[in-house]
Design an enzyme around this catalytic site. Structure first.
Site, PDB file in Angstrom:
ATOM      1  N   ASN A 154      -1.331  -9.975  -9.242  1.00  0.00           N
ATOM      2  CA  ASN A 154       0.063  -9.840  -8.733  1.00  0.00           C
ATOM      3  C   ASN A 154       0.394 -10.693  -7.615  1.00  0.00           C
ATOM      4  OD1 ASN A 154      -1.734  -7.758  -7.659  1.00  0.00           O
ATOM      5  ND2 ASN A 154      -0.066  -7.021  -6.361  1.00  0.00           N
ATOM      6  N   CYS A 327       3.653  -3.549  -2.622  1.00  0.00           N
ATOM      7  CA  CYS A 327       3.111  -2.563  -2.017  1.00  0.00           C
ATOM      8  C   CYS A 327       2.421  -2.336  -0.658  1.00  0.00           C
ATOM      9  CB  CYS A 327       2.104  -1.873  -3.103  1.00  0.00           C
ATOM     10  SG  CYS A 327       2.642  -1.729  -4.885  1.00  0.00           S
TER      11      CYS A 327
END
Length: 383
Positions: A154, A327
């Site tokens: 990611n 995140c």
């Protein structure tokens, strides 16, 4: 968002496609029934869920019965890792994953370690790719339960050799799982061709809604997962609770759109990414983080000289980029992914993730590049 705002954070999430939104709207008000109700409206809602499940399955070449709907990839990962492990508490207590995995995998594995499971975290090379020979050395035939490797990272967009990893895994009589959140909808992710036992993904990475995800479990594999949530036996008994019909319908529509649009999106997005990359690599002292050849076409992670990514993000409020995973990017700390690839704190904190989407325009490029060039020239060194 006004017209001056440019969004280059598509690995965090994408804007919902108009076709997807249109497909969802009727299920908020007119067709609002519970998909498990047995009256006519409930049967219609259930039919919409069935159609969506078929569309999601088609996207990854799976059987619809192998698709479990969840609230997102993080929940899918938790169900898979915990449910599989707790089903095998008396034997096969060894799991292999990678240091550069998403926190959903890393943190869940750390939790399983506290329960007595043996977890090995594979190293990555400077290009972000794992060493297949290390995997062969660490895996234990008939004792390793699972190998879990992210398909596309990611932060860097690095693509792991999934088919080779699954082959090594199955030769040791272990199960193979992949977090394919950044891959599905962007690349061809054929679960049969790549011999995948378990896969987790979510549509908000490819222009679908947030709050919904999928867990694929190959019905022909030996993957037996213990249910962690009880209360009705929904989703093959693995995820009890009232189905989020609007989001599931949107998931199905996003899957249909991805199949139609994938080739065009890759061409458009890669052209924009390559222009930005070529411009920024002309800055003296800049370098690419991750493999240049084994990388998703929409992702650019670049280390820049005399640059602080956090300051840049805070200063340029009309430009959306990232200093790492969505995140953890709110934390001012080095990326665990870049650290595992050998970057020091200064290099890590001076790196930007630029992730391009289909809505980006060629006119967006100059505004982004000029802002970065200005900061590299006039910014203060982190050293």
């Amino acid at each position: 968002m006004d017209n001056s705002f440019i969004y280059f954070d598509n690995n965090a999430t994408t804007p919902i496609d108009d076709r997807v939104l249109d497909s969802m709207l009727p299920y908020f008000k007119e067709n609002f029934a519970n998909a498990n109700s047995t009256h006519q409206a409930g049967i219609a809602a259930n039919s919409a869920v069935k159609d969506a499940r078929n569309n999601v399955a088609e996207l990854i070449n799976a059987d619809p019965t192998e698709i479990i709907f969840t609230s997102g990839a993080t929940e899918s990962i938790n169900i898979a890792l915990k449910g599989l492990s707790l089903q095998h508490t008396n034997y096969k207590k060894h799991i292999i994953t990678v240091k550069t995995e998403h926190k959903a995998v890393v943190d869940t594995c750390k939790y399983l370690e506290s329960l007595g499971f043996e977890i090995d975290y594979l190293e990555v090379n400077n290009d972000g790719l794992i060493n297949l020979e290390q995997l062969k050395q660490i895996i234990k035939k008939d004792y390793t339960l699972l190998v879990s490797v992210m398909w596309v990272n990611n932060e860097t967009g690095v693509i792991q050799p999934i088919q080779k990893i699954s082959t090594i895994t199955h030769q040791a009589n272990a199960l193979f799982m992949t977090d394919a959140t950044q891959a599905v909808g962007k690349l061809t992710t054929d679960v049969l061709e790549n011999e995948i036992d378990i896969m987790c993904f979510s549509p908000h990475k490819f222009y679908g809604p947030k709050g919904v995800g999928a867990l694929y479990i190959n019905k022909k594999s030996k993957a037996k997962i213990l249910s962690l949530q009880h209360g009705g036996g929904h989703e093959a008994g693995l995820r009890s609770g009232t189905l989020n019909v609007p989001a599931i319908v949107g998931f199905g529509e996003a899957s249909k759109c991805a199949i139609k649009d994938m080739t065009y999106n890759e061409k458009h997005i890669s052209e924009i990414r390559n222009i930005i990359e070529n411009r920024l690599l002309k800055i003296n002292g800049s370098f690419l983080n991750g493999s240049k050849s084994q990388r998703l076409y929409n992702t650019l992670n670049i280390c820049l000289p005399n640059f602080d990514a956090n300051i840049f993000i805070g200063k340029y409020k009309n430009i959306a980029v990232s200093n790492g995973s969505a995140c953890t990017s709110s934390l001012i700390q080095s990326s665990h992914v870049l650290s595992a690839m050998g970057l020091d704190d200064t290099q890590s904190l001076g790196s930007l993730r630029i992730s391009i989407g289909k809505a980006n325009k060629f006119s967006d490029i100059e505004k982004l590049v000029q802002a970065i060039e200005f900061e590299c020239k006039n910014g203060k060194s982190l050293l």
